[in-house]
Enzyme design. Structure first.
Site, short mmCIF file in Angstrom:
data_model
loop_
_atom_site.label_atom_id
_atom_site.label_comp_id
_atom_site.label_asym_id
_atom_site.label_seq_id
_atom_site.Cartn_x
_atom_site.Cartn_y
_atom_site.Cartn_z
N MET A 89 -9.08 1.44 17.47
CA MET A 89 -10.33 2.20 17.45
C MET A 89 -10.96 2.41 18.83
SD MET A 89 -12.76 -0.50 15.53
CE MET A 89 -12.89 -2.21 15.96
N HIS A 146 -7.39 7.49 7.52
CA HIS A 146 -6.29 6.56 7.26
C HIS A 146 -6.61 5.76 6.01
CE1 HIS A 146 -3.98 2.67 8.56
NE2 HIS A 146 -3.22 3.44 7.83
N CYS A 189 0.43 4.61 1.97
CA CYS A 189 -0.59 4.49 3.01
C CYS A 189 -0.22 5.60 3.99
CB CYS A 189 -0.48 3.12 3.66
SG CYS A 189 -1.72 2.85 4.92
N LYS A 237 -15.18 2.12 9.71
CA LYS A 237 -14.14 1.16 9.32
C LYS A 237 -14.43 0.65 7.91
CE LYS A 237 -11.04 0.00 12.48
NZ LYS A 237 -9.60 0.03 12.14
N GLU A 276 -12.11 8.51 11.49
CA GLU A 276 -12.47 8.53 12.91
C GLU A 276 -12.73 9.96 13.38
OE1 GLU A 276 -10.51 5.42 15.47
OE2 GLU A 276 -9.79 7.19 16.51
N HIS A 311 3.11 6.91 5.52
CA HIS A 311 3.95 6.03 6.35
C HIS A 311 4.38 4.74 5.65
CE1 HIS A 311 -0.13 5.18 8.55
NE2 HIS A 311 0.00 4.31 7.60
N ASP A 339 0.86 -1.19 0.00
CA ASP A 339 0.00 0.00 0.00
C ASP A 339 0.89 1.24 0.00
OD1 ASP A 339 -2.07 1.72 0.04
OD2 ASP A 339 -2.91 1.06 1.95
N HIS A 386 4.60 4.73 13.51
CA HIS A 386 3.45 5.07 12.66
C HIS A 386 2.11 4.70 13.26
CE1 HIS A 386 2.79 0.90 11.60
NE2 HIS A 386 1.99 1.17 10.62
N PHE A 420 -9.61 3.65 7.97
CA PHE A 420 -10.74 4.18 8.73
C PHE A 420 -10.86 5.69 8.58
CE2 PHE A 420 -7.15 4.38 11.73
CZ PHE A 420 -7.21 5.70 12.11
#
Lengths: 138, 486
Positions: free
Chosen positions: B386, B240, B104, B485, B212, B334, B101, B409, B210
């Protein structure tokens, strides 16, 4: 299912898979992968697609073939339930696979397998069967 | 399958541990792990430390193979790892050292709302995000793009979102690299990557990704918090996500190619997933050009997600984003490789810095920082699990001196997904979160149990280790209120 088991891996999903020969190991690896993605019983073999892969050795061949199958999941929204290996040696595989388009009403997707990694791949003989670990990135 | 690490591990001080290079003949440098006593016990339990030693064998690696306190077992490289290679000395670039990823990362938005303002609207906000943000397995975006548009995203990054009205100039200013890496090469991207990327712009994804809604719970540095415009009980939003299927395909394409070029460059590695080439080689340049495309895709994607968050807040509060004070504190990567100038043995060098599950944490006065943060250092956003909390930290001079300006991270997993699903039920996790007043919606069936708070290390321990070691310092801690999520 007895032909594979889930492994403990901190970040991703890992399986250990067995087969009586290389062909069975390939088929069982693919079946296990789709078992993680979706409840395999709900997938109908309504269309068939020819899927080939090439590599320099059988470990890489298994990774490349599984990655080819996943391409249809990622781009064509298609999942498979039957795998017929037409030809297989250490460097080439020719297969006909059967499945259908994802239907969110009938298919409950469980994991998004994004890639097959090289990390633990090592096809070896154990108790008269072939076995390997496979780590999927999810 | 999980093999505990049995190799040598020397305690340097309360926050630093060393794997001496004498452990394996092929190690070129020592391994250096940042952790406190409590974390190191959990770190030893899987193969992550062996992976730190394996990374120390890469050609051109300088100083150490580093691991942050949130390190856990990955494939090839551990997650929470840092490796810099010297280009002049045949230093390599490795797709596995960046991860699937690519870019990310996390972004942190502030609002001018306080906890009391959203208490009655919290569930509505979480439902609103659930309906507005495409999330979950194979999610496709409402932001439709053509092939030509996709190419623009790959070269321009978050500036694409700005041109479409999905960003403000201030958002761009407060994004790492202003949301674009120069030198992206769309010709180095496979057709398959294009196919996977086209459908997914403006989607959150699945797994640990997610959005949040959080509240400032504790402030450690009033002055810095003031510069961020944050005070206690204020509402923030954390996003994220990464480069979705696009980055995965690029990593897969190039990792496959590089397995075949190992002998060409006479590179011996203990794990194929560490496959690499000299950055200066043709293959190295192609991968770097493709990786930058994915980095730009991800910055644009998180910007589009922020736009969807803005829309949701605007709708529910019936006020404009400006009136609600929604602005970007910072956005950072990250999972990335970058060319950066760092001083090694008294000499400035250009290094290829791989951060895989590690965050850039540049100290004060670094030229790359936005004007607003010049005096205090780079904001570092550390998401926790979470149910617990997240942090805003700052980069330090010590990080520049020791870790090429890098810190941790996140919380880092300590339980496998299998174990987490076995230990928790959806109802149990939801009940536990509800008890804490946290509302949750999840697109994926297994996400809630696999991402249960108990599957992660204690974020407070991780942050204690990086703060104690001096490679970043705390500004404030956030408590989760509502979670979407993937």
């Amino acid at each position: 299912m007895s032909f594979y088991q889930l492994l403990e891996h901190t970040a991703d999903l890992g399986i250990r898979v067995w087969g009586r020969d290389l062909k069975a190991l390939f088929i069982n690896s693919a079946s296990a992968m789709y078992d993680l993605i979706v409840d395999a019983k709900t997938v109908r073999p309504v269309k068939h697609i020819k899927i080939n892969a090439k590599a320099q050795d059988r470990d890489e061949l298994l990774k490349n073939w599984l990655s080819e199958l996943l391409y249809y999941f990622h781009v064509k929204d298609t999942i498979f339930c039957r795998f017929d290996i037409v030809r297989l040696d250490e460097k080439n595989v020719v297969s006909i696979v059967m499945g259908e388009k994802i239907d969110k009403d009938r298919h409950s997707l469980q994991h998004e397998i994004k890639a097959v990694t090289f990390h633990a791949l090592n096809i070896h003989k154990t108790d008269n069967r072939l076995s390997t670990d496979i780590i999927f990135d999810i | 399958m999980i093999n505990a690490y049995n190799g040598p591990l020397e305690k340097i001080d309360n926050y630093r541990w060393r794997i001496p290079k004498s452990f394996m003949v092929s190690m070129r440098v020592d391994g250096l792990i940042y952790a406190n006593d409590k974390l190191i016990d959990s770190i030893r339990k899987d193969s992550a430390l062996q992976q730190v030693a394996n990374v120390a064998t890469l050609p051109g690696i300088v100083k150490h193979s580093f691991a942050m306190p949130d390190i856990h077992w990955g494939y090839g490289f551990s997650i929470g790892g840092l490796a810099a290679t010297d280009i002049e000395k045949g230093g390599v670039i490795s797709p596995g050292g960046v991860g699937y990823d690519i870019n990310c990362g996390v972004r942190l938005l502030k609002t001018d709302l306080f906890e009391k303002d959203i208490k009655l609207k919290l569930k509505e906000l979480v439902y609103g995000l659930y309906y507005n943000v495409p999330a979950g397995i194979g999610s496709k975006g409402d932001i439709k793009i053509s092939v030509k548009e996709e190419e623009k995203i790959l070269t321009k990054g978050a500036a694409w979102a700005l041109s479409k009205g999905y960003a403000t100039e201030s958002d761009i200013e407060h994004t790492e690299d202003r949301g674009v890496m120069e030198g992206a090469n769309p010709d180095a991207v496979s057709e398959r990557a294009y196919e996977r990327g086209r459908k997914q712009s403006g989607t959150l994804g699945s797994g640990n990704h997610f959005i949040e809604i959080q509240v400032v719970d504790k402030i450690y540095d009033e002055k810095a918090a003031g510069i961020f415009g944050l005070s206690k009980d204020q509402i923030t939003v954390m996003v994220h996500s990464g480069s979705r299927g696009f980055g995965y395909q690029i990593c897969d394409d190039y990792a496959k190619k590089m397995v075949h070029t190992l002998s060409k460059y006479n590179i011996k590695i203990p794990d194929r997933q560490l496959a690499c080439v000299p950055l200066d080689s043709e293959e190295g340049k192609l991968y770097f050009g493709a990786m930058k495309c994915a980095a730009n895709y991800a910055w644009n994607n998180r910007q589009c997600l922020m736009h969807l968050v803005r829309q949701t807040f605007e709708k529910i509060f019936a006020k404009s984003s400006q009136a609600l004070g929604i602005s970007l504190i910072y956005d950072l990567a990250h999972n990335i490789a970058k060319l950066e100038k760092h001083v090694v043995d008294g000499r400035e060098k250009v290094l290829c810095v791989h951060r895989k599950g590690a965050t850039r944490a540049f100290g004060p006065n670094h030229p790359e920082l936005p004007q607003k943060y010049k005096d205090i250092g780079q904001p570092v956003i550390i998401p926790g699990d979470m149910g617990t909390g997240s942090y805003l930290l700052l980069g330090t001079q010590a990080a520049m001196d020791e870790t090429f300006g890098t810190t941790c991270h996140g919380a880092g997993r300590c339980l496998s997904r299998k174990a987490a699903s076995h230990n928790y039920t959806v109802a149990q996790v939801k009940k536990e979160l509800e008890k804490k007043g946290i509302a949750i919606m999840a697109a994926g069936k297994n996400t809630i149990t696999e991402e249960a708070p108990g599957a992660y290390k204690d974020i407070d321990d991780v942050v204690d280790a990086v703060d104690g070691a001096g490679i970043s310092r705390r500004v404030c801690r956030f408590r989760p209120l509502g979670v979407l999520k993937g």
